[in-house]
Design an enzyme around this catalytic site. Structure first.
Site, PDB file in Angstrom:
ATOM      1  N   GLU A 288       0.845  -1.211   0.000  1.00  0.00           N
ATOM      2  CA  GLU A 288       0.000   0.000   0.000  1.00  0.00           C
ATOM      3  C   GLU A 288       0.875   1.254   0.000  1.00  0.00           C
ATOM      4  O   GLU A 288       0.574   2.235  -0.689  1.00  0.00           O
ATOM      5  CB  GLU A 288      -0.962   0.012   1.188  1.00  0.00           C
ATOM      6  CG  GLU A 288      -1.994  -1.097   1.163  1.00  0.00           C
ATOM      7  CD  GLU A 288      -2.745  -1.205  -0.146  1.00  0.00           C
ATOM      8  OE1 GLU A 288      -3.117  -0.179  -0.737  1.00  0.00           O
ATOM      9  OE2 GLU A 288      -2.963  -2.346  -0.597  1.00  0.00           O
ATOM     10  N   TRP A 291       1.715   1.808  -3.404  1.00  0.00           N
ATOM     11  CA  TRP A 291       0.721   2.514  -4.234  1.00  0.00           C
ATOM     12  C   TRP A 291       0.910   4.034  -4.133  1.00  0.00           C
ATOM     13  O   TRP A 291       0.727   4.772  -5.091  1.00  0.00           O
ATOM     14  CB  TRP A 291      -0.706   2.133  -3.816  1.00  0.00           C
ATOM     15  CG  TRP A 291      -1.185   0.895  -4.514  1.00  0.00           C
ATOM     16  CD1 TRP A 291      -1.228  -0.363  -4.001  1.00  0.00           C
ATOM     17  CD2 TRP A 291      -1.682   0.801  -5.876  1.00  0.00           C
ATOM     18  NE1 TRP A 291      -1.725  -1.234  -4.952  1.00  0.00           N
ATOM     19  CE2 TRP A 291      -2.014  -0.551  -6.098  1.00  0.00           C
ATOM     20  CE3 TRP A 291      -1.880   1.720  -6.904  1.00  0.00           C
ATOM     21  CZ2 TRP A 291      -2.527  -1.001  -7.323  1.00  0.00           C
ATOM     22  CZ3 TRP A 291      -2.391   1.277  -8.132  1.00  0.00           C
ATOM     23  CH2 TRP A 291      -2.707  -0.063  -8.324  1.00  0.00           C
ATOM     24  N   TRP A 319     -19.804  12.300 -20.268  1.00  0.00           N
ATOM     25  CA  TRP A 319     -20.163  12.606 -18.876  1.00  0.00           C
ATOM     26  C   TRP A 319     -21.452  13.415 -18.842  1.00  0.00           C
ATOM     27  O   TRP A 319     -21.702  14.221 -19.734  1.00  0.00           O
ATOM     28  CB  TRP A 319     -19.060  13.428 -18.195  1.00  0.00           C
ATOM     29  CG  TRP A 319     -17.712  12.781 -18.184  1.00  0.00           C
ATOM     30  CD1 TRP A 319     -16.603  13.193 -18.851  1.00  0.00           C
ATOM     31  CD2 TRP A 319     -17.324  11.605 -17.479  1.00  0.00           C
ATOM     32  NE1 TRP A 319     -15.547  12.348 -18.601  1.00  0.00           N
ATOM     33  CE2 TRP A 319     -15.964  11.355 -17.750  1.00  0.00           C
ATOM     34  CE3 TRP A 319     -17.987  10.714 -16.621  1.00  0.00           C
ATOM     35  CZ2 TRP A 319     -15.268  10.280 -17.230  1.00  0.00           C
ATOM     36  CZ3 TRP A 319     -17.278   9.643 -16.092  1.00  0.00           C
ATOM     37  CH2 TRP A 319     -15.934   9.439 -16.396  1.00  0.00           C
ATOM     38  N   ASN A 354     -10.743   3.175   2.720  1.00  0.00           N
ATOM     39  CA  ASN A 354     -10.359   2.958   1.320  1.00  0.00           C
ATOM     40  C   ASN A 354     -11.395   2.162   0.524  1.00  0.00           C
ATOM     41  O   ASN A 354     -11.727   2.521  -0.610  1.00  0.00           O
ATOM     42  CB  ASN A 354      -9.004   2.250   1.249  1.00  0.00           C
ATOM     43  CG  ASN A 354      -8.585   1.995  -0.186  1.00  0.00           C
ATOM     44  OD1 ASN A 354      -8.449   2.937  -0.961  1.00  0.00           O
ATOM     45  ND2 ASN A 354      -8.435   0.729  -0.560  1.00  0.00           N
ATOM     46  N   TRP A 372     -15.119  12.244 -13.263  1.00  0.00           N
ATOM     47  CA  TRP A 372     -14.303  11.938 -12.081  1.00  0.00           C
ATOM     48  C   TRP A 372     -13.685  13.202 -11.493  1.00  0.00           C
ATOM     49  O   TRP A 372     -13.403  13.276 -10.303  1.00  0.00           O
ATOM     50  CB  TRP A 372     -13.225  10.899 -12.398  1.00  0.00           C
ATOM     51  CG  TRP A 372     -12.201  11.288 -13.447  1.00  0.00           C
ATOM     52  CD1 TRP A 372     -12.235  10.986 -14.770  1.00  0.00           C
ATOM     53  CD2 TRP A 372     -10.991  12.054 -13.246  1.00  0.00           C
ATOM     54  NE1 TRP A 372     -11.127  11.505 -15.411  1.00  0.00           N
ATOM     55  CE2 TRP A 372     -10.353  12.160 -14.499  1.00  0.00           C
ATOM     56  CE3 TRP A 372     -10.399  12.642 -12.133  1.00  0.00           C
ATOM     57  CZ2 TRP A 372      -9.144  12.848 -14.663  1.00  0.00           C
ATOM     58  CZ3 TRP A 372      -9.198  13.332 -12.297  1.00  0.00           C
ATOM     59  CH2 TRP A 372      -8.592  13.428 -13.551  1.00  0.00           C
ATOM     60  N   TRP A 395      -8.686   8.375  -8.323  1.00  0.00           N
ATOM     61  CA  TRP A 395      -9.921   8.678  -9.050  1.00  0.00           C
ATOM     62  C   TRP A 395      -9.838   8.162 -10.482  1.00  0.00           C
ATOM     63  O   TRP A 395     -10.804   7.592 -11.011  1.00  0.00           O
ATOM     64  CB  TRP A 395     -10.227  10.180  -9.028  1.00  0.00           C
ATOM     65  CG  TRP A 395     -11.030  10.539  -7.817  1.00  0.00           C
ATOM     66  CD1 TRP A 395     -10.551  10.997  -6.621  1.00  0.00           C
ATOM     67  CD2 TRP A 395     -12.453  10.410  -7.660  1.00  0.00           C
ATOM     68  NE1 TRP A 395     -11.583  11.163  -5.737  1.00  0.00           N
ATOM     69  CE2 TRP A 395     -12.773  10.820  -6.339  1.00  0.00           C
ATOM     70  CE3 TRP A 395     -13.493  10.003  -8.486  1.00  0.00           C
ATOM     71  CZ2 TRP A 395     -14.070  10.822  -5.835  1.00  0.00           C
ATOM     72  CZ3 TRP A 395     -14.797  10.005  -7.998  1.00  0.00           C
ATOM     73  CH2 TRP A 395     -15.079  10.415  -6.694  1.00  0.00           C
TER      74      TRP A 395
HETATM   75  P1  FAD Z   1      -3.378   2.120   5.057  1.00  0.00           P
HETATM   76  O1  FAD Z   1      -4.144   0.993   4.489  1.00  0.00           O
HETATM   77  O2  FAD Z   1      -2.939   2.010   6.459  1.00  0.00           O
HETATM   78  O3  FAD Z   1      -2.128   2.338   4.085  1.00  0.00           O
HETATM   79  C1  FAD Z   1      -0.905   2.944   4.518  1.00  0.00           C
HETATM   80  C2  FAD Z   1      -0.586   4.127   3.636  1.00  0.00           C
HETATM   81  O4  FAD Z   1      -0.386   3.689   2.291  1.00  0.00           O
HETATM   82  C3  FAD Z   1      -1.670   5.168   3.558  1.00  0.00           C
HETATM   83  O5  FAD Z   1      -1.613   6.044   4.655  1.00  0.00           O
HETATM   84  C4  FAD Z   1      -1.387   5.833   2.230  1.00  0.00           C
HETATM   85  O6  FAD Z   1      -0.371   6.793   2.344  1.00  0.00           O
HETATM   86  C5  FAD Z   1      -0.872   4.678   1.386  1.00  0.00           C
HETATM   87  N1  FAD Z   1      -1.951   4.102   0.585  1.00  0.00           N
HETATM   88  C6  FAD Z   1      -2.810   3.119   0.949  1.00  0.00           C
HETATM   89  N2  FAD Z   1      -3.625   2.813  -0.081  1.00  0.00           N
HETATM   90  C7  FAD Z   1      -3.291   3.633  -1.095  1.00  0.00           C
HETATM   91  C8  FAD Z   1      -3.768   3.803  -2.425  1.00  0.00           C
HETATM   92  N3  FAD Z   1      -4.740   3.059  -2.929  1.00  0.00           N
HETATM   93  N4  FAD Z   1      -3.197   4.750  -3.198  1.00  0.00           N
HETATM   94  C9  FAD Z   1      -2.180   5.507  -2.720  1.00  0.00           C
HETATM   95  N5  FAD Z   1      -1.682   5.389  -1.471  1.00  0.00           N
HETATM   96  C10 FAD Z   1      -2.228   4.461  -0.671  1.00  0.00           C
HETATM   97  N6  FAD Z   1      -4.941   8.420  -0.333  1.00  0.00           N
HETATM   98  C11 FAD Z   1      -4.346   9.548   0.098  1.00  0.00           C
HETATM   99  O7  FAD Z   1      -3.382   9.479   0.866  1.00  0.00           O
HETATM  100  N7  FAD Z   1      -4.803  10.780  -0.310  1.00  0.00           N
HETATM  101  C12 FAD Z   1      -5.870  10.914  -1.153  1.00  0.00           C
HETATM  102  O8  FAD Z   1      -6.228  12.041  -1.515  1.00  0.00           O
HETATM  103  C13 FAD Z   1      -6.524   9.735  -1.585  1.00  0.00           C
HETATM  104  N8  FAD Z   1      -7.624   9.814  -2.393  1.00  0.00           N
HETATM  105  C14 FAD Z   1      -8.240   8.658  -2.794  1.00  0.00           C
HETATM  106  C15 FAD Z   1      -9.351   8.753  -3.643  1.00  0.00           C
HETATM  107  C16 FAD Z   1     -10.015   7.602  -4.066  1.00  0.00           C
HETATM  108  C17 FAD Z   1     -11.195   7.708  -4.998  1.00  0.00           C
HETATM  109  C18 FAD Z   1      -9.558   6.342  -3.632  1.00  0.00           C
HETATM  110  C19 FAD Z   1     -10.246   5.083  -4.078  1.00  0.00           C
HETATM  111  C20 FAD Z   1      -8.445   6.233  -2.807  1.00  0.00           C
HETATM  112  C21 FAD Z   1      -7.772   7.384  -2.383  1.00  0.00           C
HETATM  113  N9  FAD Z   1      -6.641   7.317  -1.546  1.00  0.00           N
HETATM  114  C22 FAD Z   1      -6.010   8.470  -1.151  1.00  0.00           C
HETATM  115  C23 FAD Z   1      -6.008   6.023  -1.224  1.00  0.00           C
HETATM  116  C24 FAD Z   1      -6.464   5.353   0.079  1.00  0.00           C
HETATM  117  O9  FAD Z   1      -7.863   5.327   0.152  1.00  0.00           O
HETATM  118  C25 FAD Z   1      -5.926   6.024   1.329  1.00  0.00           C
HETATM  119  O10 FAD Z   1      -4.533   6.219   1.228  1.00  0.00           O
HETATM  120  C26 FAD Z   1      -6.188   5.177   2.571  1.00  0.00           C
HETATM  121  O11 FAD Z   1      -7.567   4.943   2.725  1.00  0.00           O
HETATM  122  C27 FAD Z   1      -5.639   5.877   3.790  1.00  0.00           C
HETATM  123  O12 FAD Z   1      -5.966   5.176   4.954  1.00  0.00           O
HETATM  124  P2  FAD Z   1      -4.822   4.531   5.817  1.00  0.00           P
HETATM  125  O13 FAD Z   1      -3.769   5.532   6.113  1.00  0.00           O
HETATM  126  O14 FAD Z   1      -5.472   3.882   6.990  1.00  0.00           O
HETATM  127  O15 FAD Z   1      -4.238   3.445   4.825  1.00  0.00           O
END
Ligand code: FAD
Length: 490
Positions: A288, A291, A319, A354, A372, A395
């Protein structure tokens, strides 16, 4: 106390790195031995700079306040200024009589342009100007395909990142004795005068209840995650009711903790725990973080990620414009309980789980056929972790227009997603309390519940809770038809 040093100071320009720990720019300045002055510039005027959204402004206020407090402990004052970087940074350097300036890099196109221009100007003025990597495990240009091109698919990107070996180890520098005291410090704005906090109305109550911005808050989140949640991460990370994820995202967004610190702390924890499920969880968690790296890789190589479809064939997508549907989505009044729970969690806390982000975003793009970019902008304004790379990349992933995107024809069923990932309904009942008394069987499909079930749960459809604003089956078909138009346009 160290004695005042009369030599000219070094400036540390804080941006997306509001921490003292594992901060390469700050470390470089402190190790130089000259007095150090930190500064933060609120730049909402430079060309191409995207202004913060409301939730980010709230976070920024508290994060800067925490940073100033922490820097005081190591004799580094924090100067706050507002204005365009090209004017304000050289002006501050002159006022401070600085001999050099350091910062950690940013990756948005406008920021890269500004930083490059500033480096030339400052160096031409006889100052040293150096930048460092404080935000990423690996610089976007350090990982490339065999042909030397950027990656467009996550799995090979992440393999290549891992193949480079362990990311660099973090450096603790915040607790050192600190730099010598600067003789004079340029004028600083009052943080409160920036009006980053909402006041009329003050909508930040839910944010205050949920978060502790700042480096100490980030460290506490990390410890809590490692001690309590990591072992169940692989199994439960998709369950919004279980709160198994780290919630480090806003801390990472503002650089209150470094990804290197998180990566190595999690690895150390999993190693010492020695349990197979913790090791599996570690691999998932590090992916993650991968990502996040991938999103920055994409943003660096595709600078218009927040504005333009990564796949140009989506430019012709039909759209719709529907202000009423968009408003229902933002307010969590679509009639689909999991989607509504997510949008309400977002409004209240500045965060959305997420899995629910994916379902809610998919609903906007596929069920409502809204662009989007409308959803991305709403998230930008309301998320405390609104990130210039991860938000648009995610997105576009959901919309199908991105690199390595979910295929457009795979359309989440918002009812089925609720039943699968929130089977006991804990999450949905919390955020959509007017449905709390419905039995699990109908929680995600109140419009299918018999009249007596609705009545005994106190639900009056169309009054206490909306009917679905679109029919799932019809909306799904409409989205597939719209996708067909892209195929025929190819
Ligand atoms: P954890 O599951 O604990 O993951 C650890 C860290 O990994 C996160 O803090 C984050 O930095 C990174 N991470 C995890 N999943 C993703 C992912 N899919 N993409 C990129 N990084 C990831 N994340 C953001 O940080 N900022 C945003 O603006 C953002 N917008 C999003 C918009 C959409 C439509 C979607 C589907 C996802 C988005 N995410 C975004 C990704 C993800 O949802 C969040 O990073 C995550 O929910 C953060 O929660 P956590 O810190 O508990 O994640």
């Amino acid at each position: 106390m160290p004695s005042p040093d009369t030599s000219s100071p070094l400036l540390v320009w804080f941006r997306d790195d509001l921490r003292t720990d594992d901060n390469p720019a700050l470390s470089a300045a402190l190790s130089d031995g000259r007095p150090v002055i930190g500064f933060y510039l609120l730049d909402e005027v430079s060309e191409g700079v995207r202004p913060f959204g409301g939730a980010s402004r709230w976070w920024l206020h508290h994060s800067l306040s925490a940073l100033a407090e922490r820097l005081t402990r190591i004799n580094v004052p924090l100067v706050l200024r507002q204005g365009g970087a090209l004017d304000e940074v050289p002006r501050l350097a002159r006022e401070a009589g600085a001999s050099g300036i350091v910062w950690n890099r940013r990756y948005e196109a406008a920021a890269i342009r500004l930083d490059a221009a500033l480096k030339s100007t400052l160096r031409a003025d006889g100052l040293s100007a150096e930048s460092f990597n404080g935000a990423l495990l690996v610089e976007p240009w350090e990982v490339a395909t065999k042909a030397g091109a950027p990656y467009k698919v996550f799995t090979p990107f992440f393999k290549a990142l891992v193949a480079r070996g362990e990311p660099a180890r973090p450096h603790a520098c915040g607790e050192r004795s600190g730099s010598s005291v600067p003789v004079s410090v340029p004028h600083s704005d009052e943080l409160g005068a920036w009006n980053l906090l909402p006041c009329a109305p003050d909508w930040a109550g839910g944010l205050r209840e949920t978060w502790t911005p700042g480096e100490d808050g980030a460290k506490a989140r990390l410890s809590d995650f490692l001690d309590i949640r990591l072992s169940g991460y692989a199994e439960h990370r998709d369950a919004p009711g279980k709160a198994t994820t780290s919630r480090l995202s806003p801390h990472l967004r503002f650089g209150e903790i470094s990804p290197r610190r998180i990566w190595h702390a999690a690895a150390f924890h999993a190693e010492t725990a020695g349990e197979p499920n913790t090791r599996t969880a570690l691999a998932k968690f590090q992916a993650e973080l991968g990502w996040r790296e991938f999103s920055y890789h994409l943003l660096f190589h595709f600078p218009t990620l927040d504005r333009q479809n990564f796949q140009p064939r989506f430019d012709g997508f039909p759209w719709k414009r529907d202000a009423g549907a968009f408003a229902a989505w933002t307010r969590g009044r679509t009639g689909y309980p999991l989607v509504d729970a997510g949008l309400r969690e977002l409004w209240h806390t500045g965060y959305m789980h997420n899995r629910v982000r994916m379902v809610a975003a998919s609903f906007l793009v596929k069920h409502l056929l809204l662009d989007w970019r409308e959803g991305e902008a709403w998230f930008w304004d309301t998320l405390v972790d609104a990130d210039p790379a991860s938000n648009p990349a995610s997105w576009q992933w959901v919309a199908g227009s991105g690199a390595d995107a979910a295929p457009y024809f795979r359309i989440f069923n918002p009812t089925g997603q609720g039943e699968k990932f929130d089977p006991e309904g804990h999450y949905t009942r919390k955020w959509v309390p007017e449905l709390a008394a419905l039995p699990n069987k109908f929680l995600f499909r109140p419009h299918e519940a018999p009249a007596e079930v609705l009545e005994s749960a106190g639900v009056r459809l169309g009054e206490t809770y909306p009917r679905p604003i679109v029919d799932h089956g019809k909306a799904r078909q409409r989205a597939l038809d719209a996708f067909e138009t892209l195929k025929t346009a190819e």
